[in-house]
Write an enzyme that holds these catalytic residues in place. Sequence first.
Site, PDB file in Angstrom:
ATOM      1  CG  HIS A  47      -0.031   6.131  -0.844  1.00  0.00           C
ATOM      2  ND1 HIS A  47      -1.158   6.698  -1.383  1.00  0.00           N
ATOM      3  CD2 HIS A  47      -0.413   5.609   0.361  1.00  0.00           C
ATOM      4  CE1 HIS A  47      -2.181   6.525  -0.555  1.00  0.00           C
ATOM      5  NE2 HIS A  47      -1.759   5.856   0.505  1.00  0.00           N
ATOM      6  CD  GLU A  49      -5.352   5.991   1.885  1.00  0.00           C
ATOM      7  OE1 GLU A  49      -5.222   4.793   2.151  1.00  0.00           O
ATOM      8  OE2 GLU A  49      -4.404   6.778   1.877  1.00  0.00           O
ATOM      9  CG  HIS A 100      -1.814   1.177   1.319  1.00  0.00           C
ATOM     10  ND1 HIS A 100      -3.102   1.194   0.833  1.00  0.00           N
ATOM     11  CD2 HIS A 100      -1.585   2.412   1.835  1.00  0.00           C
ATOM     12  CE1 HIS A 100      -3.618   2.389   1.050  1.00  0.00           C
ATOM     13  NE2 HIS A 100      -2.723   3.149   1.659  1.00  0.00           N
ATOM     14  CD  GLU A 101       2.191   3.678   3.708  1.00  0.00           C
ATOM     15  OE1 GLU A 101       2.610   4.733   3.219  1.00  0.00           O
ATOM     16  OE2 GLU A 101       1.133   3.624   4.359  1.00  0.00           O
TER      17      GLU A 101
HETATM   18 ZN   LIG Z   1      -2.654   5.151   2.092  1.00  0.00          ZN
END
Ligand SMILES: [Zn+2]
Length: 272
Positions: free
Chosen positions: A140, A197, A136-137
């Site tokens: 981004h 997100e 997830h990071e």
């Molecule tokens: Zn996030």
Amino acid sequence: MKFKQTLILFGLALFFICCAENPFTGKKTMALVPNSQLFPTAFAQYDQFLNENKVVKGTKDAAMIKRVGQRIAVAAERWLNANGHQGYLNDYKWEYTLVEDKTVNAWCMPGGKIVFYTGILPIAKSETGVAAIMGHEVAHALANHGQQRMSAAYLQQGIAVAGNVAIKDEKSRNAFNQYYGIGSQVGVMLPFSRAHEEEADKIGLYLMAIAGYNPDEAAELWKRMKANSGGKAPPEILSTHPSNDSRIANLRALAPQAKAEAKKFGVTSFRE
Ligand SMILES: [Zn+2]
């Protein structure tokens, strides 16, 4: 009124002139600050953060964070290469650091500089849980979400962005700091938008699956995150990554797609 219209037109013009493409979604995104300037600034902030905090070295956990990070980065490169985006990661300098801190948090700065706090490990629970957060990071960073927030801040604050943007300029630096903090404040970031997100959840899920980690675990991780927020102090990461039921349901629904994507790369069995 006229001034406002001019400003909007100016913004639109910039949007179309200075945009980048998100390779994962094909969407055009705002990129007013070139990565060649944003990344070195982020790298310097990251180094400063590491200097001011206790970096964990030589432990099993520190090695695990590096191993997972490397596997996720390799997965990202394989995916990008397979989809015609060779060279996309040229300016990225991946680094995965574990920091001794009870805070439940993890973050990634533009250009691939990642920090995990030891406080998040009990909630991650396993290497696969770490992979879900890492995916997830990293997502981004890959989707340039930081870049887009910076660009939005530049527009909001009316910083001159036409021509050469120098992040060394004080006003620009303040905009950067507002989004990424300085020193011990690094990691205390403003929340990403819901759209960002959702993008990061989806890309992250694909990456963890291609790296051989079971994507079913991502929904479980956010369930634990949510359960943990019932206590006295909600995890820091939840202030930037609100965990709600729709997010968990979304992750669960996307897991089969992530497995199908991994299959294209010859990955058919997953670490638990
Ligand atoms: Zn996030």
